[in-house]
Design an enzyme around this catalytic site. Structure first.
Site, PDB file in Angstrom:
ATOM      1  N   LEU A  33       0.819  -1.220   0.000  1.00  0.00           N
ATOM      2  CA  LEU A  33       0.000   0.000   0.000  1.00  0.00           C
ATOM      3  C   LEU A  33       0.853   1.269   0.000  1.00  0.00           C
ATOM      4  O   LEU A  33       0.552   2.235   0.687  1.00  0.00           O
ATOM      5  CB  LEU A  33      -0.979  -0.017   1.183  1.00  0.00           C
ATOM      6  CG  LEU A  33      -1.955  -1.208   1.180  1.00  0.00           C
ATOM      7  CD1 LEU A  33      -2.856  -1.164   2.409  1.00  0.00           C
ATOM      8  CD2 LEU A  33      -2.795  -1.237  -0.091  1.00  0.00           C
TER       9      LEU A  33
ATOM     10  N   ALA B 159      10.361  -4.251  -7.243  1.00  0.00           N
ATOM     11  CA  ALA B 159      10.839  -5.428  -7.969  1.00  0.00           C
ATOM     12  C   ALA B 159      12.024  -6.043  -7.239  1.00  0.00           C
ATOM     13  O   ALA B 159      12.728  -5.378  -6.495  1.00  0.00           O
ATOM     14  CB  ALA B 159      11.252  -5.010  -9.375  1.00  0.00           C
TER      15      ALA B 159
ATOM     16  N   ASN C 272       7.746  -3.421 -11.662  1.00  0.00           N
ATOM     17  CA  ASN C 272       8.677  -3.469 -12.792  1.00  0.00           C
ATOM     18  C   ASN C 272       9.633  -4.640 -12.632  1.00  0.00           C
ATOM     19  O   ASN C 272      10.847  -4.473 -12.565  1.00  0.00           O
ATOM     20  CB  ASN C 272       9.471  -2.161 -12.874  1.00  0.00           C
ATOM     21  CG  ASN C 272       8.650  -1.041 -13.480  1.00  0.00           C
ATOM     22  OD1 ASN C 272       7.784  -1.265 -14.329  1.00  0.00           O
ATOM     23  ND2 ASN C 272       8.902   0.181 -13.029  1.00  0.00           N
TER      24      ASN C 272
ATOM     25  N   SER D 280       1.793   1.563 -15.915  1.00  0.00           N
ATOM     26  CA  SER D 280       2.486   2.835 -16.120  1.00  0.00           C
ATOM     27  C   SER D 280       1.571   4.022 -15.883  1.00  0.00           C
ATOM     28  O   SER D 280       0.378   3.969 -16.164  1.00  0.00           O
ATOM     29  CB  SER D 280       3.037   2.919 -17.544  1.00  0.00           C
ATOM     30  OG  SER D 280       3.645   4.178 -17.736  1.00  0.00           O
ATOM     31  N   GLY D 281       2.185   5.086 -15.393  1.00  0.00           N
ATOM     32  CA  GLY D 281       1.432   6.323 -15.227  1.00  0.00           C
ATOM     33  C   GLY D 281       1.706   7.022 -13.915  1.00  0.00           C
ATOM     34  O   GLY D 281       1.096   8.045 -13.624  1.00  0.00           O
TER      35      GLY D 281
ATOM     36  N   LYS E  74       6.539  -3.675 -20.712  1.00  0.00           N
ATOM     37  CA  LYS E  74       6.719  -2.536 -19.794  1.00  0.00           C
ATOM     38  C   LYS E  74       8.191  -2.137 -19.708  1.00  0.00           C
ATOM     39  O   LYS E  74       8.523  -0.947 -19.621  1.00  0.00           O
ATOM     40  CB  LYS E  74       6.168  -2.887 -18.399  1.00  0.00           C
ATOM     41  CG  LYS E  74       6.384  -1.788 -17.358  1.00  0.00           C
ATOM     42  CD  LYS E  74       5.697  -0.496 -17.754  1.00  0.00           C
ATOM     43  CE  LYS E  74       5.744   0.652 -16.789  1.00  0.00           C
ATOM     44  NZ  LYS E  74       6.727   0.857 -15.834  1.00  0.00           N
TER      45      LYS E  74
ATOM     46  N   HIS F  41       8.852  -0.155 -22.732  1.00  0.00           N
ATOM     47  CA  HIS F  41       8.177   1.136 -22.506  1.00  0.00           C
ATOM     48  C   HIS F  41       9.128   2.056 -21.730  1.00  0.00           C
ATOM     49  O   HIS F  41       9.319   3.223 -22.072  1.00  0.00           O
ATOM     50  CB  HIS F  41       6.876   0.908 -21.722  1.00  0.00           C
ATOM     51  CG  HIS F  41       6.290   2.157 -21.119  1.00  0.00           C
ATOM     52  ND1 HIS F  41       6.822   2.755 -19.988  1.00  0.00           N
ATOM     53  CD2 HIS F  41       5.245   2.933 -21.478  1.00  0.00           C
ATOM     54  CE1 HIS F  41       6.134   3.836 -19.689  1.00  0.00           C
ATOM     55  NE2 HIS F  41       5.162   3.969 -20.580  1.00  0.00           N
ATOM     56  N   ASN F  42       9.735   1.509 -20.689  1.00  0.00           N
ATOM     57  CA  ASN F  42      10.624   2.331 -19.865  1.00  0.00           C
ATOM     58  C   ASN F  42      11.899   2.705 -20.611  1.00  0.00           C
ATOM     59  O   ASN F  42      12.420   3.806 -20.424  1.00  0.00           O
ATOM     60  CB  ASN F  42      10.964   1.596 -18.560  1.00  0.00           C
ATOM     61  CG  ASN F  42       9.825   1.676 -17.572  1.00  0.00           C
ATOM     62  OD1 ASN F  42       8.674   1.831 -17.952  1.00  0.00           O
ATOM     63  ND2 ASN F  42      10.130   1.563 -16.301  1.00  0.00           N
TER      64      ASN F  42
ATOM     65  N   GLU G  39      10.932   5.491 -22.592  1.00  0.00           N
ATOM     66  CA  GLU G  39      10.784   6.607 -21.634  1.00  0.00           C
ATOM     67  C   GLU G  39      12.147   7.269 -21.375  1.00  0.00           C
ATOM     68  O   GLU G  39      12.273   8.501 -21.419  1.00  0.00           O
ATOM     69  CB  GLU G  39      10.186   6.040 -20.339  1.00  0.00           C
ATOM     70  CG  GLU G  39      10.100   6.979 -19.166  1.00  0.00           C
ATOM     71  CD  GLU G  39       9.585   6.252 -17.905  1.00  0.00           C
ATOM     72  OE1 GLU G  39       8.519   5.612 -17.976  1.00  0.00           O
ATOM     73  OE2 GLU G  39      10.259   6.306 -16.859  1.00  0.00           O
TER      74      GLU G  39
ATOM     75  N   LYS H 293      16.358   3.266 -11.753  1.00  0.00           N
ATOM     76  CA  LYS H 293      16.101   2.029 -11.017  1.00  0.00           C
ATOM     77  C   LYS H 293      16.435   0.785 -11.853  1.00  0.00           C
ATOM     78  O   LYS H 293      16.291  -0.317 -11.374  1.00  0.00           O
ATOM     79  CB  LYS H 293      14.654   1.999 -10.534  1.00  0.00           C
ATOM     80  CG  LYS H 293      14.412   3.028  -9.418  1.00  0.00           C
ATOM     81  CD  LYS H 293      13.251   2.692  -8.555  1.00  0.00           C
ATOM     82  CE  LYS H 293      12.022   3.524  -8.725  1.00  0.00           C
ATOM     83  NZ  LYS H 293      12.089   4.857  -9.232  1.00  0.00           N
TER      84      LYS H 293
ATOM     85  N   ARG I 277      22.669   9.211 -18.022  1.00  0.00           N
ATOM     86  CA  ARG I 277      22.334   9.237 -16.579  1.00  0.00           C
ATOM     87  C   ARG I 277      23.576   8.859 -15.774  1.00  0.00           C
ATOM     88  O   ARG I 277      23.839   9.412 -14.698  1.00  0.00           O
ATOM     89  CB  ARG I 277      21.177   8.275 -16.269  1.00  0.00           C
ATOM     90  CG  ARG I 277      19.858   8.780 -16.813  1.00  0.00           C
ATOM     91  CD  ARG I 277      18.680   8.054 -16.169  1.00  0.00           C
ATOM     92  NE  ARG I 277      17.439   8.355 -16.867  1.00  0.00           N
ATOM     93  CZ  ARG I 277      16.237   8.081 -16.382  1.00  0.00           C
ATOM     94  NH1 ARG I 277      16.096   7.498 -15.220  1.00  0.00           N
ATOM     95  NH2 ARG I 277      15.148   8.377 -17.070  1.00  0.00           N
TER      96      ARG I 277
HETATM   97  C1  6PG Z   1       5.912   4.358 -15.355  1.00  0.00           C
HETATM   98  C2  6PG Z   1       7.372   4.548 -14.995  1.00  0.00           C
HETATM   99  C3  6PG Z   1       7.748   3.923 -13.701  1.00  0.00           C
HETATM  100  C4  6PG Z   1       9.240   4.049 -13.351  1.00  0.00           C
HETATM  101  C5  6PG Z   1       9.694   5.439 -13.171  1.00  0.00           C
HETATM  102  C6  6PG Z   1      11.097   5.588 -12.582  1.00  0.00           C
HETATM  103  O1  6PG Z   1       5.701   3.855 -16.437  1.00  0.00           O
HETATM  104  O2  6PG Z   1       5.032   4.736 -14.575  1.00  0.00           O
HETATM  105  O3  6PG Z   1       8.153   3.942 -15.992  1.00  0.00           O
HETATM  106  O4  6PG Z   1       7.409   2.564 -13.759  1.00  0.00           O
HETATM  107  O5  6PG Z   1       9.443   3.362 -12.188  1.00  0.00           O
HETATM  108  O6  6PG Z   1       9.644   6.119 -14.377  1.00  0.00           O
HETATM  109  O7  6PG Z   1      12.079   4.983 -13.326  1.00  0.00           O
HETATM  110  P1  6PG Z   1      13.594   5.347 -13.063  1.00  0.00           P
HETATM  111  O8  6PG Z   1      13.759   5.530 -11.588  1.00  0.00           O
HETATM  112  O9  6PG Z   1      14.419   4.207 -13.562  1.00  0.00           O
HETATM  113  O10 6PG Z   1      13.851   6.625 -13.807  1.00  0.00           O
END
Ligand code: 6PG
Length: 470
Positions: A13, A79, A105, A131-132, A185, A188-189, A192, A263, A290
């Protein structure tokens, strides 16, 4: 309120878990949460009190027994090892055919391992990327489930209700067997990471070349967000540029240390792309940037050792137009790389992914949502075997038109000592992918020269070796 059993259970939670469970309850399903931390349990009960359909307990047995069977339990915990620990504590309390969903994740091979392990015990386990961020979890995330399709059918009504909607269509779809959901996912990241790196470079170059103020950057990004660059990341960047610091009243962006954390999901995307032999250079370099950013102390020391050009001042309108085109180009090439990886992984891991559907469920709710995704989805509907977005007839004219701006901006950045790794790698990816010849014949010759690794020829079939220099 008397229940035959709660419809949905959620372990963990934290911010994401609490928001997700409240979203489930908003959509007329009853939901029961569990966390070992009593404070979090109480917080959810207080917040969910008015909804009546929400309850929670720090006792796992109470939690499991409160759920209707087959139980549908989602884990929203960090994770890694903790997922296994939660599974082990739940196991003795579960019954055959109960369903466990990992919404974190998790690395995809961990999901495969857990699915096999739990299958032997009669428990369905599947991974679902969510995601979101916190807002998405509360108001509608994009959800990427994979795994056992039959098990998913029990959860489907709940996921479809809570997911973000794009023109009424829920941003969730069953994606494929095994770890397909976590894999999608992960990519997706990776995308991102690429888009975030690109937007940061564009911010940098506009600031250094056209000397845009944060207020002007706010306006530029805000305008872009109303056009073809419309996307969550452009939208929040616009908001970020106008945010004031409550401590100093300066612009907050200028007070934030330029060390980016991570992460691991972007790195996994790159690592796995390397394993598959699929090039994703924009994502690779987004991870590297990064890492370089994290070397702040070394950077500060090294900065003193070299002279660097002062960026020449440029016309604002010209730079803004160029930056918009270049960012549009680079967004397309970044999606192209990620989707190429998905298509290849689909074959390698037998996920049977539908790229068009994936692009569709990314149109709303998730971090990489963008206006572009509707066209991307259409491109893969028109040709489901499309090898690369860059060869889609719908994209060729737009990319053709945008690429000169990317060239000009990269040239400006290189001449003026501004690092632009994401954009230049996107451009190199484009130039290399669309080149019928590359100079790697020399690499083959070198390999054969020093190690007799052999080479193929462009004028006849076969494998050849030469005694070089003889
Ligand atoms: C999402 C994001 C999320 C992720 C953060 C942080 O789709 O909501 O991808 O899952 O945990 O973006 O990621 P980093 O800490 O690796 O930047």
């Amino acid at each position: 309120m008397k229940h035959a059993g709660y419809d949905f259970g959620l372990v963990g939670l934290g911010v994401m878990g609490r928001n997700f469970i409240l979203n489930v309850a908003d959509n007329d399903f009853s939901a029961f949460g569990h966390d070992l931390d009593q404070e979090k349990v109480d917080a959810l009960k207080t917040e969910g009190g008015a909804l009546e359909r929400v309850n929670a307990s720090s006792d796992m047995k109470t939690f499991v027994q409160a759920l209707a069977t087959p139980r549908k339990i989602m884990l929203l915990v960090p994770a890694g090892k903790i997922v296994d620990t939660v599974i082990e504590s739940l196991l003795p309390l579960l019954e055959k055919n109960d369903i466990l969903i990992d919404g974190g994740n998790s690395f995809f091979t961990d999901t495969d391992r857990r699915e096999t392990y739990l299958q032997e015990k009669g428990i369905h386990f599947f991974g679902a990327g969510v995601s979101g961020g916190a807002k998405g979890a509360r108001k509608g995330p994009s959800i990427m489930p994979g795994g056992n399709k039959e098990a998913y059918s029990h959860v489907k009504p709940i996921f479809e209700a809570v997911a973000a909607k794009y023109k009424g269509e829920p941003c969730v779809a069953y994606l494929g067997p095994k770890s397909a959901g976590n894999y999608v996912k992960m990519v997706h990241n990776g995308i991102e990471y690429g888009l975030m790196q690109l937007t940061s470079e564009i911010y940098d170059v506009l600031k250094k070349s056209a000397r845009l103020s944060n207020q002007e950057l706010h306006q530029v990004f805000d305008t872009w967000n109303k056009g073809r660059l419309q996307s969550f990341l452009v939208e929040i960047s616009a908001e970020i540029f106008k945010q004031k610091d409550d401590k100093t009243n300066a612009d907050l962006i200028d007070k934030i240390l330029d060390k980016a954390k991570q992460k691991g999901t972007g790195k996994w995307t790159s690592q796995n792309a390397m394993d598959l032999g699929i090039p994703v250079p924009t994502i690779d370099v987004a991870v590297s940037m990064r890492e370089i950013s994290a070397l702040k102390e070394e950077r500060v020391a090294a900065d003193k050792l070299y002279a660097r050009p002062t960026p020449t001042q440029q016309n604002k309108d010209k730079m803004i137009t160029m930056a918009e085109e270049a960012l549009y180009f680079a967004f397309i090439t970044t999606y192209a790389q990620g989707l190429h990886q998905l298509a290849d992984a689909s074959k390698a891991y037998e996920y049977d992914l539908n790229v068009s559907v994936i692009a569709k469920i990314w149109r709303a709710g998730c971090i990489i949502r963008a206006g572009l995704l509707a066209d991307i989805s259409k491109a893969f509907t028109a040709n489901k075997n499309l090898e690369n977005l860059l060869v889609s007839p719908a994209f060729i004219p737009q990319v053709q038109k945008a690429v000169p701006a990317a060239r000009e901006l990269v040239a400006y950045a290189a001449t003026n000592g501004i690092p632009m790794a994401g954009l230049s790698n996107s451009l190199t990816y484009f130039d290399a992918y669309t080149s019928s010849t590359l100079p790697l014949n020399l690499i083959q010759a070198q390999r054969d020269h020093f190690g007799s690794h052999t080479y193929e020829r462009n004028d006849m079939d076969g494998i050849f070796h030469t005694e070089w220099g003889v």
